[in-house]
Enzyme design. Structure first.
Site, mmCIF file in Angstrom:
data_model
loop_
_atom_site.group_PDB
_atom_site.id
_atom_site.type_symbol
_atom_site.label_atom_id
_atom_site.label_comp_id
_atom_site.label_asym_id
_atom_site.label_seq_id
_atom_site.Cartn_x
_atom_site.Cartn_y
_atom_site.Cartn_z
ATOM 1 N N SER A 8 0.816 -1.262 -0.029
ATOM 2 C CA SER A 8 -0.095 0.044 0.088
ATOM 3 C C SER A 8 0.830 1.067 -0.103
ATOM 4 O O SER A 8 1.704 1.466 1.005
ATOM 5 C CB SER A 8 -0.954 0.144 1.204
ATOM 6 O OG SER A 8 -1.443 1.363 1.353
ATOM 7 N N HIS A 31 -0.937 -1.264 -4.126
ATOM 8 C CA HIS A 31 -2.127 -1.027 -3.864
ATOM 9 C C HIS A 31 -2.404 0.529 -3.463
ATOM 10 O O HIS A 31 -1.661 1.288 -2.830
ATOM 11 C CB HIS A 31 -2.389 -1.608 -2.541
ATOM 12 C CG HIS A 31 -3.712 -1.489 -1.718
ATOM 13 N ND1 HIS A 31 -4.697 -2.522 -1.959
ATOM 14 C CD2 HIS A 31 -4.162 -0.570 -0.719
ATOM 15 C CE1 HIS A 31 -5.592 -2.232 -1.382
ATOM 16 N NE2 HIS A 31 -5.479 -1.033 -0.576
ATOM 17 N N ASP A 33 -4.817 3.726 -2.240
ATOM 18 C CA ASP A 33 -5.822 3.861 -1.394
ATOM 19 C C ASP A 33 -6.422 5.404 -1.623
ATOM 20 O O ASP A 33 -5.735 6.572 -1.342
ATOM 21 C CB ASP A 33 -5.582 3.910 0.084
ATOM 22 C CG ASP A 33 -5.177 2.244 0.535
ATOM 23 O OD1 ASP A 33 -5.941 1.565 0.355
ATOM 24 O OD2 ASP A 33 -4.024 2.128 0.951
ATOM 25 N N MET A 35 -9.145 7.916 -0.609
ATOM 26 C CA MET A 35 -10.037 8.319 0.418
ATOM 27 C C MET A 35 -10.716 9.693 0.127
ATOM 28 O O MET A 35 -9.786 10.445 -0.370
ATOM 29 C CB MET A 35 -9.314 8.269 1.537
ATOM 30 C CG MET A 35 -8.601 7.026 1.994
ATOM 31 S SD MET A 35 -7.760 7.178 3.610
ATOM 32 C CE MET A 35 -6.739 5.608 3.545
ATOM 33 N N HIS A 64 -8.163 0.850 -4.196
ATOM 34 C CA HIS A 64 -8.923 0.550 -3.399
ATOM 35 C C HIS A 64 -9.511 1.922 -2.884
ATOM 36 O O HIS A 64 -9.022 2.730 -2.556
ATOM 37 C CB HIS A 64 -8.015 0.306 -2.023
ATOM 38 C CG HIS A 64 -8.978 0.020 -0.870
ATOM 39 N ND1 HIS A 64 -8.650 -0.207 0.315
ATOM 40 C CD2 HIS A 64 -10.443 -0.212 -0.842
ATOM 41 C CE1 HIS A 64 -9.643 -0.459 1.412
ATOM 42 N NE2 HIS A 64 -10.527 -0.460 0.492
ATOM 43 N N MET A 66 -12.273 3.985 -1.164
ATOM 44 C CA MET A 66 -12.899 4.397 0.207
ATOM 45 C C MET A 66 -13.653 5.542 0.019
ATOM 46 O O MET A 66 -13.345 6.568 0.602
ATOM 47 C CB MET A 66 -11.820 4.337 1.403
ATOM 48 C CG MET A 66 -11.450 2.878 1.631
ATOM 49 S SD MET A 66 -9.787 2.745 2.457
ATOM 50 C CE MET A 66 -8.624 3.116 1.207
ATOM 51 N N MET A 135 -11.497 -6.143 4.946
ATOM 52 C CA MET A 135 -10.776 -5.124 5.714
ATOM 53 C C MET A 135 -10.422 -5.792 6.947
ATOM 54 O O MET A 135 -11.357 -6.362 7.682
ATOM 55 C CB MET A 135 -11.377 -3.914 5.892
ATOM 56 C CG MET A 135 -11.591 -2.944 4.549
ATOM 57 S SD MET A 135 -10.005 -2.353 3.999
ATOM 58 C CE MET A 135 -9.305 -1.714 5.327
ATOM 59 N N ASP A 173 -6.558 -6.603 3.851
ATOM 60 C CA ASP A 173 -5.990 -5.157 4.040
ATOM 61 C C ASP A 173 -6.089 -4.807 5.573
ATOM 62 O O ASP A 173 -7.537 -4.472 6.078
ATOM 63 C CB ASP A 173 -6.845 -4.164 3.074
ATOM 64 C CG ASP A 173 -5.975 -2.951 2.864
ATOM 65 O OD1 ASP A 173 -5.056 -2.577 3.544
ATOM 66 O OD2 ASP A 173 -6.858 -2.059 2.211
HETATM 67 C C1 DX5 Z 1 -6.238 1.501 5.264
HETATM 68 C C2 DX5 Z 1 -5.946 1.368 3.926
HETATM 69 C C3 DX5 Z 1 -4.816 0.193 3.815
HETATM 70 C C4 DX5 Z 1 -3.745 0.656 4.719
HETATM 71 C C5 DX5 Z 1 -2.935 -0.414 5.223
HETATM 72 O O1 DX5 Z 1 -7.692 1.810 5.196
HETATM 73 O O2 DX5 Z 1 -7.048 0.514 3.281
HETATM 74 O O3 DX5 Z 1 -4.585 -0.009 2.630
HETATM 75 O O4 DX5 Z 1 -2.693 1.447 3.905
HETATM 76 O O5 DX5 Z 1 -1.926 0.024 5.861
HETATM 77 P P1 DX5 Z 1 -1.166 -1.137 7.035
HETATM 78 O O6 DX5 Z 1 -0.556 -2.214 6.402
HETATM 79 O O7 DX5 Z 1 -0.031 -0.131 7.502
HETATM 80 O O8 DX5 Z 1 -2.414 -1.478 8.004
HETATM 81 ZN ZN ZN Z 2 -6.504 -0.218 1.163
#
Ligand code: DX5
Ligand code: ZN
Length: 219
Positions: A8, A31, A33, A35, A64, A66, A135, A173
Site C-alpha cells: 500500500s 495498492h 488507497d 479516500m 482501493h 474508500m 478489511m 488489508d
Molecule cells: C487503510 C488502507 C490500507 C492501509 C494499510 O484504510 O486501506 O490499505 O494502507 O496499511 P497497513 O498495512 O499499515 O495497515
Molecule cells: Zn487499502
C-alpha cells in the site's frame, strides 16, 4: 493458490510516488488507497494522481476506493489506468451493475467489506466479482493493529468461494505483517495488502519476499 503481495502506497512518501513504486518492484500489484474524507475520515488522492502513477510504473495498479458514490466514480479509475478497482459495498447503490461496468471496461472488479459488514448477504454476488476485500482494520488509516475478529469472515468467505467453484481472489488489508500474515493465509486469504510492514522495512523487496514465503507456508 498463488500468493500475491500488494504494497500500500499509503505508507510511502507521497512526494516521490514513482520512486516509491520502484522500491517495491518485486510486488505483484501496487495498492492505491483513494479516500474522500466522507466514506472515511481521511483524504488522499484521486484520478489525476492514479493516472500519472499508472504511466510511471509497469506494476499493475490495485485501486482501493474508500469513497462515497463509487457508482459514479469507480469506472473512471479504469480509464485512469487501474487494472483492479475495488469499491466498498457499504457505499455502492448498485454493486452488481458497478462490478459489471468495471469488468466491461477491462478491469478486475473488487468489492470491499468493512470489519462490521458480513459476507453472508453477498454469497450470490460472488460470481460477479474478481476479488473480495476483507478489511482487517477500520478503513481510513495505515499502521493500525490487525483485528483478529475478522478471521472468521475470511474463513467463511473462502468456504463460499470454494463451494461455488469460483476463482475470486480473497484480499486482506490492514495490519498485515510478518506477525499476522500466516493467520490470514491459514484462514484462506491469497492476496495481501501491506503498507507499513513493507514501506517501513529497510529493504521493501526483501520484506515482500518474506511476507510471500510466510503466507505460502501457512496457506
Ligand atoms: C487503510 C488502507 C490500507 C492501509 C494499510 O484504510 O486501506 O490499505 O494502507 O496499511 P497497513 O498495512 O499499515 O495497515
Ligand atoms: Zn487499502
Amino acid at each position: 493458490m498463488a500468493i500475491q503481495i500488494s504494497p500500500s502506497l499509503l505508507a510511502s512518501d507521497f512526494a516521490r510516488l514513482a520512486d516509491e513504486a520502484d522500491r517495491v518492484s518485486g510486488a505483484d500489484w501496487l495498492h492505491v488507497d483513494v479516500m474522500d474524507n466522507h466514506f472515511v475520515p481521511n483524504l488522499t488522492l484521486g484520478l489525476p494522481v492514479v493516472e500519472a502513477l499508472a504511466k510511471a510504473t509497469s506494476t499493475p495498479i490495485d485501486c482501493h476506493l474508500m469513497i462515497e458514490d463509487p457508482d459514479r466514480w469507480a469506472p473512471g479509475y479504469v480509464e485512469a489506468g487501474a487494472s483492479s478497482v475495488t469499491f466498498h459495498v457499504e457505499a455502492a447503490a448498485a454493486p452488481v451493475r458497478l462490478a459489471r461496468e468495471l469488468r466491461a471496461k477491462g478491469a478486475r472488479a473488487g468489492m470491499g467489506l468493512k470489519p462490521a459488514t458480513a459476507i453472508d448477504a453477498y454469497e450470490d454476488l460472488l460470481p460477479e466479482l474478481d476479488m473480495l476485500l476483507v478489511m482487517t482494520v477500520e478503513p481510513g488509516f495505515g499502521g493500525q493493529p490487525f483485528l483478529d475478529m475478522c478471521l472468521p469472515k475470511i474463513r467463511r468467505t473462502r468456504e463460499l468461494v470454494d463451494r461455488h467453484g469460483l476463482e475470486v481472489w480473497l484480499q486482506v488489508d490492514g495490519g498485515v505483517s510478518l506477525e499476522t500474515i500466516e493467520r490470514c493465509a491459514e484462514a484462506g486469504a491469497d492476496t495481501f495488502v501491506a503498507g507499513s510492514a513493507v514501506f517501513g522495512a529497510d529493504d521493501p523487496n526483501a520484506m515482500i519476499e518474506s511476507l510471500r514465503a510466510a503466507a505460502a507456508s501457512a496457506g
